[in-house]
Design a protein around this motif. Structure first.
Motif, PDB file in Angstrom:
ATOM      1  N   ALA A  28     118.039 -45.283  19.670  1.00 11.83           N
ATOM      2  CA  ALA A  28     117.282 -44.081  19.317  1.00 11.83           C
ATOM      3  C   ALA A  28     116.779 -44.152  17.886  1.00 11.83           C
ATOM      4  CB  ALA A  28     118.155 -42.856  19.492  1.00 11.83           C
ATOM      5  N   TYR A  71     113.350 -42.682  17.083  1.00 15.40           N
ATOM      6  CA  TYR A  71     113.265 -41.223  17.065  1.00 15.40           C
ATOM      7  C   TYR A  71     113.601 -40.753  15.658  1.00 15.40           C
ATOM      8  CZ  TYR A  71     114.527 -36.391  18.203  1.00 15.40           C
ATOM      9  OH  TYR A  71     114.622 -35.027  18.236  1.00 15.40           O
ATOM     10  N   SER A  99     107.893 -54.236  25.912  1.00 16.00           N
ATOM     11  CA  SER A  99     108.964 -53.497  25.284  1.00 16.00           C
ATOM     12  C   SER A  99     109.398 -52.373  26.205  1.00 16.00           C
ATOM     13  CB  SER A  99     108.497 -52.920  23.957  1.00 16.00           C
ATOM     14  OG  SER A  99     109.422 -51.969  23.502  1.00 16.00           O
ATOM     15  N   GLY A 100     110.667 -52.270  26.421  1.00 14.95           N
ATOM     16  CA  GLY A 100     111.180 -51.192  27.257  1.00 14.95           C
ATOM     17  C   GLY A 100     111.180 -49.875  26.520  1.00 14.95           C
ATOM     18  N   TRP A 101     111.007 -49.954  25.238  1.00 13.47           N
ATOM     19  CA  TRP A 101     111.111 -48.739  24.438  1.00 13.47           C
ATOM     20  C   TRP A 101     109.713 -48.294  24.069  1.00 13.47           C
ATOM     21  CZ3 TRP A 101     116.052 -47.838  24.872  1.00 13.47           C
ATOM     22  CH2 TRP A 101     116.898 -48.927  25.017  1.00 13.47           C
ATOM     23  N   ASN A 102     109.252 -47.307  24.760  1.00  9.41           N
ATOM     24  CA  ASN A 102     107.869 -46.932  24.563  1.00  9.41           C
ATOM     25  C   ASN A 102     107.691 -46.039  23.350  1.00  9.41           C
ATOM     26  OD1 ASN A 102     105.264 -46.071  24.645  1.00  9.41           O
ATOM     27  ND2 ASN A 102     105.179 -46.267  26.856  1.00  9.41           N
ATOM     28  N   ARG A 129     104.952 -45.680  21.792  1.00  7.75           N
ATOM     29  CA  ARG A 129     103.681 -44.954  21.896  1.00  7.75           C
ATOM     30  C   ARG A 129     103.919 -43.553  22.425  1.00  7.75           C
ATOM     31  NH1 ARG A 129     100.698 -48.366  25.874  1.00  7.75           N
ATOM     32  NH2 ARG A 129     102.788 -49.159  26.089  1.00  7.75           N
ATOM     33  N   GLN A 130     104.759 -43.501  23.473  1.00  4.66           N
ATOM     34  CA  GLN A 130     105.065 -42.228  24.093  1.00  4.66           C
ATOM     35  C   GLN A 130     105.622 -41.251  23.056  1.00  4.66           C
ATOM     36  OE1 GLN A 130     108.598 -42.370  26.371  1.00  4.66           O
ATOM     37  NE2 GLN A 130     107.864 -40.953  27.928  1.00  4.66           N
ATOM     38  N   GLN A 131     106.537 -41.760  22.241  1.00  3.60           N
ATOM     39  CA  GLN A 131     107.151 -40.888  21.257  1.00  3.60           C
ATOM     40  C   GLN A 131     106.188 -40.583  20.122  1.00  3.60           C
ATOM     41  OE1 GLN A 131     111.074 -42.144  20.130  1.00  3.60           O
ATOM     42  NE2 GLN A 131     111.541 -42.754  22.217  1.00  3.60           N
ATOM     43  N   ILE A 186     102.991 -40.281  20.413  1.00  2.00           N
ATOM     44  CA  ILE A 186     102.068 -39.249  20.890  1.00  2.00           C
ATOM     45  C   ILE A 186     102.781 -37.900  20.898  1.00  2.00           C
ATOM     46  CG2 ILE A 186     100.703 -38.468  22.863  1.00  2.00           C
ATOM     47  CD1 ILE A 186     100.302 -41.483  23.509  1.00  2.00           C
ATOM     48  N   ALA A 187     104.047 -37.932  21.317  1.00  2.00           N
ATOM     49  CA  ALA A 187     104.801 -36.675  21.362  1.00  2.00           C
ATOM     50  C   ALA A 187     104.995 -36.089  19.969  1.00  2.00           C
ATOM     51  CB  ALA A 187     106.153 -36.907  22.024  1.00  2.00           C
ATOM     52  N   TYR A 188     105.132 -36.940  18.990  1.00  2.00           N
ATOM     53  CA  TYR A 188     105.430 -36.443  17.646  1.00  2.00           C
ATOM     54  C   TYR A 188     104.239 -36.598  16.705  1.00  2.00           C
ATOM     55  CZ  TYR A 188     110.073 -36.230  19.453  1.00  2.00           C
ATOM     56  OH  TYR A 188     111.139 -35.913  20.226  1.00  2.00           O
ATOM     57  N   ARG A 192      94.352 -48.412  21.318  1.00  2.00           N
ATOM     58  CA  ARG A 192      94.057 -47.233  22.134  1.00  2.00           C
ATOM     59  C   ARG A 192      94.442 -45.947  21.422  1.00  2.00           C
ATOM     60  NH1 ARG A 192      96.537 -49.021  27.804  1.00  2.00           N
ATOM     61  NH2 ARG A 192      95.226 -50.809  28.205  1.00  2.00           N
ATOM     62  N   PHE A 221     115.471 -41.110  26.919  1.00  2.00           N
ATOM     63  CA  PHE A 221     114.517 -40.841  25.845  1.00  2.00           C
ATOM     64  C   PHE A 221     113.086 -40.773  26.377  1.00  2.00           C
ATOM     65  CE2 PHE A 221     118.288 -42.403  23.876  1.00  2.00           C
ATOM     66  CZ  PHE A 221     118.469 -41.489  22.856  1.00  2.00           C
ATOM     67  N   HIS A 222     112.788 -41.615  27.367  1.00  2.00           N
ATOM     68  CA  HIS A 222     111.472 -41.524  28.007  1.00  2.00           C
ATOM     69  C   HIS A 222     111.302 -40.145  28.641  1.00  2.00           C
ATOM     70  CE1 HIS A 222     110.119 -45.636  27.631  1.00  2.00           C
ATOM     71  NE2 HIS A 222     111.307 -46.058  27.991  1.00  2.00           N
ATOM     72  N   LEU A 244     106.086 -33.735  25.886  1.00  2.00           N
ATOM     73  CA  LEU A 244     104.637 -33.854  26.128  1.00  2.00           C
ATOM     74  C   LEU A 244     104.161 -32.810  27.143  1.00  2.00           C
ATOM     75  CD1 LEU A 244     104.374 -37.743  26.223  1.00  2.00           C
ATOM     76  CD2 LEU A 244     103.365 -36.243  24.514  1.00  2.00           C
ATOM     77  N   GLN A 282     103.879 -29.545  25.443  1.00  2.00           N
ATOM     78  CA  GLN A 282     102.726 -29.461  24.538  1.00  2.00           C
ATOM     79  C   GLN A 282     101.399 -29.590  25.279  1.00  2.00           C
ATOM     80  OE1 GLN A 282     103.493 -32.836  22.065  1.00  2.00           O
ATOM     81  NE2 GLN A 282     105.019 -31.804  20.794  1.00  2.00           N
ATOM     82  N   PHE A 333      99.324 -39.270  26.983  1.00  2.00           N
ATOM     83  CA  PHE A 333     100.235 -40.403  27.156  1.00  2.00           C
ATOM     84  C   PHE A 333      99.936 -41.132  28.466  1.00  2.00           C
ATOM     85  CE2 PHE A 333     104.283 -41.654  29.290  1.00  2.00           C
ATOM     86  CZ  PHE A 333     104.443 -42.852  28.618  1.00  2.00           C
ATOM     87  N   ASP A 341      97.178 -43.439  28.277  1.00  2.00           N
ATOM     88  CA  ASP A 341      97.489 -44.567  27.416  1.00  2.00           C
ATOM     89  C   ASP A 341      98.363 -45.580  28.144  1.00  2.00           C
ATOM     90  OD1 ASP A 341      97.435 -45.781  24.745  1.00  2.00           O
ATOM     91  OD2 ASP A 341      99.595 -45.474  24.857  1.00  2.00           O
ATOM     92  N   GLU A 362     103.651 -46.438  33.008  1.00  2.00           N
ATOM     93  CA  GLU A 362     104.887 -45.763  32.602  1.00  2.00           C
ATOM     94  C   GLU A 362     104.879 -44.306  33.021  1.00  2.00           C
ATOM     95  OE1 GLU A 362     106.137 -46.747  28.629  1.00  2.00           O
ATOM     96  OE2 GLU A 362     105.197 -48.696  28.884  1.00  2.00           O
TER      97      GLU A 362
END
Lengths: 200, 511
Positions: free
Chosen positions: A74, A77, A100-103, A105-107, A109-111, A199, B127-128, B135, B138, B144, B147, B151
């Protein structure tokens, strides 16, 4: 003679289905169930802290969102939150060296932030060309490109790391599930030159 | 630092969730089988039905981009409106006044206990899912999704939607949800054993529930921030609702209102995990009565197939649209699952003909899945061997976190299968449940081939985790198999009746 145990079992099954000997089977099954429960309590817990699951209550002081900080995976984060707190309004640039299993990008975008996806091999090649992780970090530090590490230091050997503050308003997060290395703005430029998929 | 405001926020969300479940329970209670044993216990229904209605309502509001904190009130309001429309007698309002304080007390207690004991376990998937819930909250999920469409597809929206109200309060996750689910599973398993033609004696109920509770993995999984515990609970409650809807005396056609809670649960399950569409097709074809469907009436089988098929089609249409909008080709899995959804709808339409023609694979499901896994072994021998070895290590070498439970479950389930017959109603129910669980295990193992990635050693392996979905149902089957002969009086009567025949057998053997 060899069929004897099977014959006996078949007969027992038939008798149980008919209702005869059902009590014996019931008692055996119930006993097995109780024994399973008792043994399970005795061997509790099976899932250790080192296993795939991180059980929050084993981490001292972990509670609610803070629990994220207790886990190595984490880290990002934490890094995002840390960056946002320390440098409000800073532009985050993500280099995710897939796969990468740890996205991140997702986080991101979220933050809030932008994402650039790059090829892991290209990142690895760049690092290799620069003499490896440690050499590159030292070079970047010596040149003033890297002013601070936030959330850890890749030289500590941990796989999932890190971030570099470049002394400008631009921050760089690099994620690579295999090596997780490096960086400075020169690498960003290098990767842009390599026509990485942007992107944002 | 957890504040009182944090606790109240979570308690409020879970109270709204349970009230939604309560309202849907009122519909079950108003069903015509009101005098029969009800298989769904209130405690499980409040959490399970509430959770399912939250998932569905929040999915719709997310698609419409009307996600605001007030949306939390929509599921209970809609469920109450449905309850008022369907319920024939009694006052829903008075019932509600009684239920709200109870739900609030349970939710508050769970919130305090979850934090006091720091419950909650995480892996990367957590975490995903949590990032997705943020998301969704929001209204930025599409950003996402466009993008990273693959996933977005890999993490269906169900669990993130369930966690979304917590994101509105700035919280990481609804930490007490796992505790509520654990309690609901325990109570529902006990209730399924204590109802039916031969209620299990207290000692047996304690043994089954105690074994479940004594397994550390049970607590890890129920408090794991992921969809597994919700799926396990919803499958268990779907089974209980199915049995309620198909009581033997329930011969007349069922209204949609009576089936509504079951359909809500089935639809929510589709949105919780990718493979659930396939598991639910097995669930419906192996566990529901086919005689109603064969006669062409509204049946649980046909209604269930429509709910599963329609939800799968809608979900996969969104996924495919995201791929197209992102400029990518839709994945094979999204197209395949769309096809499965359409297939479920067609099966519902032609169910009477299919059943009369004996085309529905209910009887051959296990054989078909065994053949599929044999195909897996032939086509990708190395991956198959790795998956088998990893699974054996997880289940029998203490690596999967289960302790000795898998050994006991396999021995007991095997004994239950051998010692029951389909001739009596109770035995037939046990066998149907065990057959479904076996078929589902084979199906879940086959998904290793579909996803092109072998299973691995460790408690966090996806197959190892998915087995948890079936655990409560297997425990119910085992408990019922033992309880089937649990009535000592009945056994003695049967034994006495059979004694002359037994003596004759022995006499024949001597000759």
């Amino acid at each position: 003679m060899a069929r004897w145990p099977l014959d006996r079992l078949a007969r027992l099954v038939a008798r149980t289905r008919d209702g005869r000997d059902a009590q014996m089977v019931t008692a055996l099954m119930l006993g097995a169930l109780l024994a399973t429960g008792a043994i399970s309590i005795g061997l509790f817990p099976f899932v250790s802290e080192e296993s795939d699951f991180r059980v929050a209550r084993r981490v001292p002081g972990a509670a609610d969102s803070d629990v994220f900080e207790s886990y190595g995976f984490a880290q990002r984060y934490h890094v995002h939150r840390e960056l946002r707190t320390r440098h409000p309004g800073a532009e985050l640039v993500l280099l995710e060296a897939a796969p990468s299993g740890w996205n991140l990008r997702q986080q991101l975008i979220a933050y809030g932030g932008a994402g650039i996806v790059c090829d892991a091999d290209e990142v690895a090649a760049f690092v290799a060309e620069n003499g490896g992780v440690t050499a590159l970090i030292e070079r970047l530090e010596a040149s003033g490109t890297l002013q601070q590490w936030v959330g850890g230091d890749p030289r500590s050997g941990s796989v999932h790391r890190i971030i570099a503050s470049t002394g400008t308003t631009r921050f760089l997060v690099l994620s690579d599930a295999r090596t997780l290395d490096i960086i400075g703005l020169d690498l960003v430029e290098f990767l842009f030159d390599q026509r990485c998929d942007d992107r944002g | 630092v957890t504040t009182v405001a944090d606790l109240l926020h979570e308690a409020l969300i879970n109270t709204a969730l349970m009230i939604a479940g309560y309202a849907l329970l009122l519909i079950v209670r108003s069903a015509r089988s009101v005098d029969a044993d009800r298989r769904v216990t209130p405690a499980a229904a409040w959490v399970a039905l509430g959770g399912a209605s939250f998932v569905l309502v929040l999915a719709v509001t997310s698609l419409l981009h009307v996600n605001r904190p007030a949306v939390v009130l929509l599921p209970p309001v809609l469920a109450l409106a449905l309850a008022l429309a369907v319920r024939r007698s009694g006052s829903v309002v008075i019932d509600l006044v009684r239920a709200v304080p109870a739900a609030a007390l349970i939710a508050s207690s769970a919130a305090v206990v979850a934090r006091a004991f720091r419950l909650g376990s995480f892996t990367g998937d957590s975490f995903h899912l949590i990032a997705n819930s943020r998301l969704f909250a929001q209204n930025r999920i599409l950003l996402f999704a466009l993008d990273a469409p693959s996933e977005f597809e890999g993490f269906p929206p169900g669990y993130s939607l369930l966690q979304m109200p917590s994101a509105w309060g700035g919280h990481t996750a609804n930490m007490s949800l796992g505790l509520l689910i654990a309690g609901a599973i325990i109570i529902q398993v006990a209730h399924l054993l204590r109802t039916g033609p031969r209620p299990a004696p207290p000692l047996l109920t304690v043994a089954v529930v105690g074994t479940l509770m004594a397994t550390h993995f049970f607590w890890v999984m129920t408090n794991y921030v992921n969809s597994h515990a919700v799926v396990a609970l919803l499958l268990l409650v779907a089974y209980a609702l199915l049995r309620d809807a198909e009581q033997p005396q329930h011969h007349s056609a069922r209204s949609v209102g009576e089936l509504a809670p079951l359909l809500v649960v089935l639809s929510a399950l589709v949105l919780l995990r990718v493979e659930n569409v396939l598991v639910l097709l097995l669930f419906l074809t192996l566990l529901s009565r086919t005689d109603d469907a064969a006669s062409g009436r509204v049946s649980t089988l046909r209604a269930g197939l429509v709910a599963v098929g329609a939800t799968a089609v809608l979900h996969q249409t969104v996924v495919i649209a995201v791929y197209v909008a992102a400029g990518s080709s839709p994945s094979v899995s999204s197209l395949g699952l769309l096809g499965v959804g359409v297939g479920a709808l067609l099966t519902a339409a032609f169910a009477p003909w299919l059943i009369r023609a004996r085309v529905l694979p209910a009887d051959y499901a296990v054989l078909v899945l065994l053949a599929a896994n044999a195909g897996y072994a032939i086509l990708d021998r190395r991956a198959f061997a790795r998956s088998v070895l990893a699974t054996l290590e997880n289940l029998f070498a203490w690596r999967g976190g289960w302790g000795i439970l898998p050994i006991a479950v396999i021995l007991l389930a095997g004994t239950a299968w051998l010692t029951t017959s389909s001739d009596d109603r109770e035995g037939a129910e046990v066998r149907a449940l065990l057959r479904f669980c076996l078929a589902a295990v084979l199906l879940l193992f086959f998904t290793g081939f579909l996803r092109d990635l072998p299973f691995r050693v460790g408690a966090g392996d996806s197959f190892n985790r998915q087995l948890f979905h079936l655990l409560p149902l297997v425990m119910v089957a085992i408990g019922r198999a033992i309880g089937r002969s649990g009535s000592l009086h009945q056994v003695q009567v049967e034994a006495a009746a059979d004694r002359p025949a037994e003596q004759t057998d022995r006499a024949h053997e001597r000759h």
